[in-house]
Motif scaffolding. Sequence first.
Motif, PDB file in Angstrom:
ATOM      1  N   GLY A 162      -6.345  12.345  49.138  1.00 47.38           N
ATOM      2  CA  GLY A 162      -5.384  12.884  48.191  1.00 47.38           C
ATOM      3  C   GLY A 162      -4.019  13.190  48.769  1.00 47.38           C
ATOM      4  O   GLY A 162      -3.196  13.830  48.115  1.00 47.38           O
ATOM      5  N   ARG A 163      -3.753  12.737  49.983  1.00 51.96           N
ATOM      6  CA  ARG A 163      -2.471  12.996  50.643  1.00 51.96           C
ATOM      7  C   ARG A 163      -1.787  11.681  50.978  1.00 51.96           C
ATOM      8  O   ARG A 163      -2.445  10.702  51.345  1.00 51.96           O
ATOM      9  CB  ARG A 163      -2.667  13.787  51.942  1.00 51.96           C
ATOM     10  CG  ARG A 163      -3.347  15.132  51.798  1.00 51.96           C
ATOM     11  CD  ARG A 163      -3.785  15.627  53.165  1.00 51.96           C
ATOM     12  NE  ARG A 163      -4.497  16.913  53.065  1.00 51.96           N
ATOM     13  CZ  ARG A 163      -3.950  18.074  53.406  1.00 51.96           C
ATOM     14  NH1 ARG A 163      -2.711  18.112  53.861  1.00 51.96           N
ATOM     15  NH2 ARG A 163      -4.646  19.199  53.297  1.00 51.96           N
ATOM     16  N   ILE A 164      -0.479  11.661  50.918  1.00 52.15           N
ATOM     17  CA  ILE A 164       0.290  10.529  51.425  1.00 52.15           C
ATOM     18  C   ILE A 164       0.424  10.711  52.925  1.00 52.15           C
ATOM     19  O   ILE A 164       1.002  11.696  53.396  1.00 52.15           O
ATOM     20  CB  ILE A 164       1.671  10.456  50.756  1.00 52.15           C
ATOM     21  CG1 ILE A 164       1.518  10.135  49.265  1.00 52.15           C
ATOM     22  CG2 ILE A 164       2.541   9.402  51.437  1.00 52.15           C
ATOM     23  CD1 ILE A 164       2.810  10.095  48.493  1.00 52.15           C
ATOM     24  N   ILE A 165      -0.147   9.781  53.701  1.00 54.37           N
ATOM     25  CA  ILE A 165      -0.137   9.922  55.156  1.00 54.37           C
ATOM     26  C   ILE A 165       0.914   9.040  55.822  1.00 54.37           C
ATOM     27  O   ILE A 165       1.260   9.246  56.983  1.00 54.37           O
ATOM     28  CB  ILE A 165      -1.530   9.628  55.760  1.00 54.37           C
ATOM     29  CG1 ILE A 165      -1.977   8.200  55.442  1.00 54.37           C
ATOM     30  CG2 ILE A 165      -2.549  10.655  55.277  1.00 54.37           C
ATOM     31  CD1 ILE A 165      -3.193   7.751  56.244  1.00 54.37           C
ATOM     32  N   SER A 166       1.397   8.025  55.117  1.00 50.59           N
ATOM     33  CA  SER A 166       2.470   7.193  55.666  1.00 50.59           C
ATOM     34  C   SER A 166       3.217   6.549  54.523  1.00 50.59           C
ATOM     35  O   SER A 166       2.691   6.385  53.412  1.00 50.59           O
ATOM     36  CB  SER A 166       1.919   6.122  56.621  1.00 50.59           C
ATOM     37  OG  SER A 166       1.139   5.183  55.913  1.00 50.59           O
ATOM     38  N   ARG A 167       4.459   6.164  54.788  1.00 47.49           N
ATOM     39  CA  ARG A 167       5.308   5.607  53.751  1.00 47.49           C
ATOM     40  C   ARG A 167       6.286   4.621  54.411  1.00 47.49           C
ATOM     41  O   ARG A 167       6.788   4.893  55.508  1.00 47.49           O
ATOM     42  CB  ARG A 167       6.076   6.749  53.071  1.00 47.49           C
ATOM     43  CG  ARG A 167       6.738   6.403  51.762  1.00 47.49           C
ATOM     44  CD  ARG A 167       7.610   7.562  51.300  1.00 47.49           C
ATOM     45  NE  ARG A 167       6.888   8.709  50.820  1.00 47.49           N
ATOM     46  CZ  ARG A 167       6.502   8.868  49.549  1.00 47.49           C
ATOM     47  NH1 ARG A 167       6.759   7.932  48.659  1.00 47.49           N
ATOM     48  NH2 ARG A 167       5.860   9.955  49.179  1.00 47.49           N
ATOM     49  N   GLU A 168       6.535   3.493  53.747  1.00 41.74           N
ATOM     50  CA  GLU A 168       7.489   2.529  54.288  1.00 41.74           C
ATOM     51  C   GLU A 168       8.302   1.909  53.158  1.00 41.74           C
ATOM     52  O   GLU A 168       7.810   1.741  52.039  1.00 41.74           O
ATOM     53  CB  GLU A 168       6.768   1.420  55.060  1.00 41.74           C
ATOM     54  CG  GLU A 168       5.819   0.596  54.204  1.00 41.74           C
ATOM     55  CD  GLU A 168       5.144  -0.516  54.991  1.00 41.74           C
ATOM     56  OE1 GLU A 168       5.870  -1.295  55.637  1.00 41.74           O
ATOM     57  OE2 GLU A 168       3.899  -0.611  54.950  1.00 41.74           O
ATOM     58  N   ALA A 169       9.548   1.574  53.464  1.00 35.50           N
ATOM     59  CA  ALA A 169      10.398   0.885  52.497  1.00 35.50           C
ATOM     60  C   ALA A 169       9.929  -0.558  52.368  1.00 35.50           C
ATOM     61  O   ALA A 169       9.453  -1.176  53.330  1.00 35.50           O
ATOM     62  CB  ALA A 169      11.845   0.927  52.956  1.00 35.50           C
ATOM     63  N   ILE A 170      10.029  -1.113  51.167  1.00 36.34           N
ATOM     64  CA  ILE A 170       9.654  -2.509  50.927  1.00 36.34           C
ATOM     65  C   ILE A 170      10.774  -3.229  50.195  1.00 36.34           C
ATOM     66  O   ILE A 170      11.612  -2.611  49.535  1.00 36.34           O
ATOM     67  CB  ILE A 170       8.351  -2.624  50.110  1.00 36.34           C
ATOM     68  CG1 ILE A 170       8.465  -1.873  48.770  1.00 36.34           C
ATOM     69  CG2 ILE A 170       7.165  -2.115  50.916  1.00 36.34           C
ATOM     70  CD1 ILE A 170       7.280  -2.084  47.839  1.00 36.34           C
ATOM     71  N   GLN A 171      10.790  -4.558  50.327  1.00 35.72           N
ATOM     72  CA  GLN A 171      11.733  -5.378  49.589  1.00 35.72           C
ATOM     73  C   GLN A 171      11.179  -6.787  49.440  1.00 35.72           C
ATOM     74  O   GLN A 171      10.301  -7.210  50.199  1.00 35.72           O
ATOM     75  CB  GLN A 171      13.094  -5.418  50.279  1.00 35.72           C
ATOM     76  CG  GLN A 171      13.084  -6.056  51.649  1.00 35.72           C
ATOM     77  CD  GLN A 171      14.466  -6.071  52.284  1.00 35.72           C
ATOM     78  OE1 GLN A 171      15.425  -5.524  51.749  1.00 35.72           O
ATOM     79  NE2 GLN A 171      14.584  -6.706  53.434  1.00 35.72           N
ATOM     80  N   VAL A 172      11.676  -7.505  48.445  1.00 37.46           N
ATOM     81  CA  VAL A 172      11.236  -8.874  48.236  1.00 37.46           C
ATOM     82  C   VAL A 172      11.758  -9.753  49.368  1.00 37.46           C
ATOM     83  O   VAL A 172      12.685  -9.379  50.088  1.00 37.46           O
ATOM     84  CB  VAL A 172      11.727  -9.405  46.874  1.00 37.46           C
ATOM     85  CG1 VAL A 172      11.171  -8.581  45.727  1.00 37.46           C
ATOM     86  CG2 VAL A 172      13.258  -9.434  46.808  1.00 37.46           C
ATOM     87  N   ARG A 173      11.142 -10.909  49.515  1.00 36.47           N
ATOM     88  CA  ARG A 173      11.533 -11.809  50.595  1.00 36.47           C
ATOM     89  C   ARG A 173      12.218 -13.054  50.037  1.00 36.47           C
ATOM     90  O   ARG A 173      12.157 -13.347  48.841  1.00 36.47           O
ATOM     91  CB  ARG A 173      10.303 -12.228  51.398  1.00 36.47           C
ATOM     92  CG  ARG A 173       9.353 -13.131  50.622  1.00 36.47           C
ATOM     93  CD  ARG A 173       8.131 -13.490  51.427  1.00 36.47           C
ATOM     94  NE  ARG A 173       7.239 -14.391  50.700  1.00 36.47           N
ATOM     95  CZ  ARG A 173       6.061 -14.800  51.141  1.00 36.47           C
ATOM     96  NH1 ARG A 173       5.616 -14.351  52.312  1.00 36.47           N
ATOM     97  NH2 ARG A 173       5.306 -15.620  50.426  1.00 36.47           N
TER      98      ARG A 173
END
Length: 284
Positions: A162-173
């Motif tokens: 129930g916790r966010i443990i990591s986060r990263e930005a994403i984008q299309v390729r």
Amino acid sequence: MAEGQGHLLTETLKPAHAPHDDGALVALFEAIAIEAGTAIMDVREKGCAVEEKADASPVTIADRAAEAIILKQLAKELGATPCVSEEAASGGVIPACGEDGFLLVDPLDGTREFINQRPDFTVNIALVRKGVPEVGVVYAPARQTLWSGRPGSAEKAKIEDGRIISREAIQVREAPNPPVIVASRSHLTPETESFIARYPGATTVSVGSSLKFCLIAEGEADLYPRFGPTMQWDTAAGDAVLRAAGGRTTHEDGSLLAYGPKKGEGLEQFRNPNFVATGKAAKA
């Protein structure tokens, strides 16, 4: 956020700003989606009966439990904002939706995947403004992965307990030649097959629910053609993530897919036309 720096769902993810602060809206949608996803997984573990709605599509207590959680929390935090949610709308509860903004919710997108014990089901929550899905969260509880989007920011997060443990930005390729095309496992049509045939040698990935938008948003796929029935609550959250990551979803004539009530009665007001979701355009 680095690994191990999780935060308490009910504390950190509760919005601290006005409802129209998009960062706060993302945080709110994330918290609600994770709570709903937990309820869905509880039902999945115990097992449940499957019912059939008027349109012959399946529904379970997991759909209803998740929707109850989502609607309660949205009403508490954003009570003045109209909300169109799949199961409530199927029961005739469809509020008036103006251009100032309304919510689109699919509490369990990919019910067939859920029933068949596959992991490709999601919780979808989106805010639409002036026909554009601007803020959206897609949570895949069986994959413990969440995607979020708002203007200028798209992210992928991993969830644990129930916790966010990591986060990263994403984008299309930039689309390779041939591209990777995602399609619906349950709704592959002759029109879709004809579209895929325009890209000789393309890799085709079958995946359910709004995960198709998310795969394009994170640069793992390039095209999602949908030539078959969908509703706006099926697509709005994933479309918001995709647009935030630099992609787009268009009608067959190339114009952007728009959201909001259309001509017709009841659920027909929220039926999508055929569309194609793309990252950075692939050449046919």
